[in-house]
Design a protein around this motif. Structure first.
Motif, PDB file in Angstrom:
ATOM      1  N   GLN A  66       0.918  -1.104   0.170  1.00  0.00           N
ATOM      2  CA  GLN A  66      -0.028  -0.059  -0.017  1.00  0.00           C
ATOM      3  C   GLN A  66       0.789   1.319   0.016  1.00  0.00           C
ATOM      4  OE1 GLN A  66      -3.684   0.207  -0.140  1.00  0.00           O
ATOM      5  NE2 GLN A  66      -2.993   2.148  -0.698  1.00  0.00           N
ATOM      6  N   ARG A  67       1.817   1.247   0.745  1.00  0.00           N
ATOM      7  CA  ARG A  67       2.757   2.233   0.672  1.00  0.00           C
ATOM      8  C   ARG A  67       3.545   2.471  -0.453  1.00  0.00           C
ATOM      9  NH1 ARG A  67       4.935   1.290   6.059  1.00  0.00           N
ATOM     10  NH2 ARG A  67       6.189  -0.214   5.211  1.00  0.00           N
ATOM     11  N   GLU A  68       4.021   1.552  -1.028  1.00  0.00           N
ATOM     12  CA  GLU A  68       4.733   1.461  -2.371  1.00  0.00           C
ATOM     13  C   GLU A  68       3.565   2.113  -3.494  1.00  0.00           C
ATOM     14  OE1 GLU A  68       6.744  -2.018  -3.437  1.00  0.00           O
ATOM     15  OE2 GLU A  68       7.088  -1.336  -5.418  1.00  0.00           O
ATOM     16  N   LEU A  69       2.414   1.447  -3.100  1.00  0.00           N
ATOM     17  CA  LEU A  69       1.218   2.007  -4.280  1.00  0.00           C
ATOM     18  C   LEU A  69       1.039   3.441  -4.112  1.00  0.00           C
ATOM     19  CD1 LEU A  69      -1.149   1.333  -6.254  1.00  0.00           C
ATOM     20  CD2 LEU A  69      -2.196   0.610  -4.239  1.00  0.00           C
ATOM     21  N   ASP A  70       1.012   4.002  -2.860  1.00  0.00           N
ATOM     22  CA  ASP A  70       0.829   5.407  -2.579  1.00  0.00           C
ATOM     23  C   ASP A  70       1.846   6.503  -3.439  1.00  0.00           C
ATOM     24  OD1 ASP A  70      -1.426   5.087  -1.238  1.00  0.00           O
ATOM     25  OD2 ASP A  70      -0.418   5.175   0.841  1.00  0.00           O
ATOM     26  N   GLU A  71       3.107   5.765  -3.145  1.00  0.00           N
ATOM     27  CA  GLU A  71       4.283   6.500  -3.565  1.00  0.00           C
ATOM     28  C   GLU A  71       4.192   6.478  -5.255  1.00  0.00           C
ATOM     29  OE1 GLU A  71       7.130   7.951  -2.333  1.00  0.00           O
ATOM     30  OE2 GLU A  71       5.776   7.975  -0.591  1.00  0.00           O
ATOM     31  N   VAL A  72       4.007   5.146  -5.751  1.00  0.00           N
ATOM     32  CA  VAL A  72       3.946   5.192  -7.211  1.00  0.00           C
ATOM     33  C   VAL A  72       2.602   6.108  -7.786  1.00  0.00           C
ATOM     34  CG1 VAL A  72       3.084   3.585  -9.140  1.00  0.00           C
ATOM     35  CG2 VAL A  72       4.667   3.001  -7.410  1.00  0.00           C
ATOM     36  N   SER A  73       1.647   6.031  -7.113  1.00  0.00           N
ATOM     37  CA  SER A  73       0.370   6.971  -7.411  1.00  0.00           C
ATOM     38  C   SER A  73       0.828   8.338  -7.506  1.00  0.00           C
ATOM     39  CB  SER A  73      -0.858   6.870  -6.638  1.00  0.00           C
ATOM     40  OG  SER A  73      -1.411   5.339  -6.665  1.00  0.00           O
ATOM     41  N   ALA A  74       1.469   8.923  -6.354  1.00  0.00           N
ATOM     42  CA  ALA A  74       1.846  10.214  -6.147  1.00  0.00           C
ATOM     43  C   ALA A  74       2.921  10.662  -7.263  1.00  0.00           C
ATOM     44  CB  ALA A  74       2.540  10.475  -4.900  1.00  0.00           C
ATOM     45  N   ALA A  75       3.915   9.646  -7.579  1.00  0.00           N
ATOM     46  CA  ALA A  75       4.575   9.837  -8.786  1.00  0.00           C
ATOM     47  C   ALA A  75       3.987  10.205 -10.146  1.00  0.00           C
ATOM     48  CB  ALA A  75       5.735   8.982  -9.013  1.00  0.00           C
ATOM     49  N   LEU A  76       2.835   9.203 -10.383  1.00  0.00           N
ATOM     50  CA  LEU A  76       1.971   9.634 -11.551  1.00  0.00           C
ATOM     51  C   LEU A  76       1.335  10.832 -11.274  1.00  0.00           C
ATOM     52  CD1 LEU A  76       0.783   5.861 -12.010  1.00  0.00           C
ATOM     53  CD2 LEU A  76       1.697   7.138 -13.568  1.00  0.00           C
ATOM     54  N   GLN A  77       0.910  11.336 -10.123  1.00  0.00           N
ATOM     55  CA  GLN A  77       0.353  12.637 -10.149  1.00  0.00           C
ATOM     56  C   GLN A  77       1.023  13.791 -10.511  1.00  0.00           C
ATOM     57  OE1 GLN A  77      -2.913  12.769  -8.850  1.00  0.00           O
ATOM     58  NE2 GLN A  77      -3.144  14.889  -8.306  1.00  0.00           N
ATOM     59  N   ARG A  78       2.382  13.512 -10.176  1.00  0.00           N
ATOM     60  CA  ARG A  78       3.352  14.549 -10.348  1.00  0.00           C
ATOM     61  C   ARG A  78       3.713  14.653 -11.815  1.00  0.00           C
ATOM     62  NH1 ARG A  78       5.991  12.592  -5.711  1.00  0.00           N
ATOM     63  NH2 ARG A  78       7.602  11.591  -6.882  1.00  0.00           N
ATOM     64  N   LEU A  79       3.795  13.389 -12.473  1.00  0.00           N
ATOM     65  CA  LEU A  79       3.883  13.478 -13.937  1.00  0.00           C
ATOM     66  C   LEU A  79       2.543  14.253 -14.651  1.00  0.00           C
ATOM     67  CD1 LEU A  79       5.045   9.694 -14.836  1.00  0.00           C
ATOM     68  CD2 LEU A  79       5.831  12.016 -15.651  1.00  0.00           C
ATOM     69  N   ASN A  80       1.379  13.933 -14.227  1.00  0.00           N
ATOM     70  CA  ASN A  80       0.281  14.712 -14.993  1.00  0.00           C
ATOM     71  C   ASN A  80       0.061  16.160 -14.470  1.00  0.00           C
ATOM     72  OD1 ASN A  80      -0.727  12.204 -15.954  1.00  0.00           O
ATOM     73  ND2 ASN A  80      -1.497  11.573 -14.051  1.00  0.00           N
ATOM     74  N   VAL A  81       0.446  16.689 -13.487  1.00  0.00           N
ATOM     75  CA  VAL A  81       0.338  17.908 -12.881  1.00  0.00           C
ATOM     76  C   VAL A  81       1.593  18.613 -13.197  1.00  0.00           C
ATOM     77  CG1 VAL A  81      -1.459  17.354 -11.424  1.00  0.00           C
ATOM     78  CG2 VAL A  81       0.651  17.760 -10.398  1.00  0.00           C
ATOM     79  N   GLY A  82       2.755  18.080 -13.370  1.00  0.00           N
ATOM     80  CA  GLY A  82       3.889  18.539 -13.181  1.00  0.00           C
ATOM     81  C   GLY A  82       4.748  18.576 -12.119  1.00  0.00           C
ATOM     82  N   GLY A  83       6.044  18.829 -12.164  1.00  0.00           N
ATOM     83  CA  GLY A  83       6.902  18.870 -10.848  1.00  0.00           C
ATOM     84  C   GLY A  83       7.810  17.203 -10.941  1.00  0.00           C
ATOM     85  N   TYR A  84       7.178  16.246 -11.525  1.00  0.00           N
ATOM     86  CA  TYR A  84       7.903  15.081 -11.717  1.00  0.00           C
ATOM     87  C   TYR A  84       9.409  15.393 -12.120  1.00  0.00           C
ATOM     88  CZ  TYR A  84       9.278  10.395 -12.211  1.00  0.00           C
ATOM     89  OH  TYR A  84       9.810   9.103 -12.277  1.00  0.00           O
ATOM     90  N   GLY A  85      10.288  14.458 -11.338  1.00  0.00           N
ATOM     91  CA  GLY A  85      11.577  14.724 -11.818  1.00  0.00           C
ATOM     92  C   GLY A  85      12.488  15.903 -10.846  1.00  0.00           C
ATOM     93  N   ASP A  86      11.682  16.619 -10.241  1.00  0.00           N
ATOM     94  CA  ASP A  86      12.312  17.523  -9.332  1.00  0.00           C
ATOM     95  C   ASP A  86      12.349  17.319  -7.932  1.00  0.00           C
ATOM     96  OD1 ASP A  86      12.514  19.153 -11.868  1.00  0.00           O
ATOM     97  OD2 ASP A  86      10.597  20.342 -11.099  1.00  0.00           O
ATOM     98  N   CYS A  87      13.654  17.487  -7.373  1.00  0.00           N
ATOM     99  CA  CYS A  87      13.686  17.086  -6.185  1.00  0.00           C
ATOM    100  C   CYS A  87      12.739  18.097  -5.137  1.00  0.00           C
ATOM    101  CB  CYS A  87      15.112  17.425  -5.397  1.00  0.00           C
ATOM    102  SG  CYS A  87      15.333  17.010  -3.890  1.00  0.00           S
TER     103      CYS A  87
END
Ligand code: ZN
Length: 122
Positions: A66-87
């Protein structure tokens, strides 16, 4: 901004998200006490816990996924809205090699090492 370099990472994240969802669902279904694994409080203490030892193992696994899933979902969210890949800490690009190794990474390597060295309670 060009987001193409992340196309394969997005595919990877989407595949992992789907797999983790299936794992969590399948293992929740195996619990003797399905209610024991709802919400975020399912490892809180033993009071009222009807879960047997097998359930406890399942719950540990489910909580991990579940924790991993949350992290993966959050990463996808960042990919969609922007900010992915920034520290998230210093704002610098995390870097493609690290993102390929750990697509859900929130911190660059430097910040991650600092965080690991001085862990905050989470
Ligand atoms: Zn950083």
């Amino acid at each position: 901004m060009n987001t193409r370099p992340y196309a394969d990472i997005r595919d990877d994240l989407l595949a992992r998200e789907a797999r983790l969802r299936d794992e969590v669902r399948a293992h929740r279904a195996q619990l003797v006490e399905p209610g024991a694994a709802t919400g975020n409080t399912f490892i809180a203490g033993s009071e009222g816990a009807a879960a047997d030892a097998e359930d406890e193992l399942e719950i540990t696994l489910i909580s991990h996924w579940q924790r991993e899933l949350d992290e993966v979902s959050a990463a996808l969210q960042r990919l969609n809205v922007g900010g992915y890949g920034d520290c998230e800490r210093c704002g610098k690009p995390i870097g493609l090699p690290r993102l390929r190794a750990l697509p859900e990474a929130r911190l660059c390597l430097t910040c991650q090492e600092q965080a690991d060295r001085a862990p905050h309670r989470s």
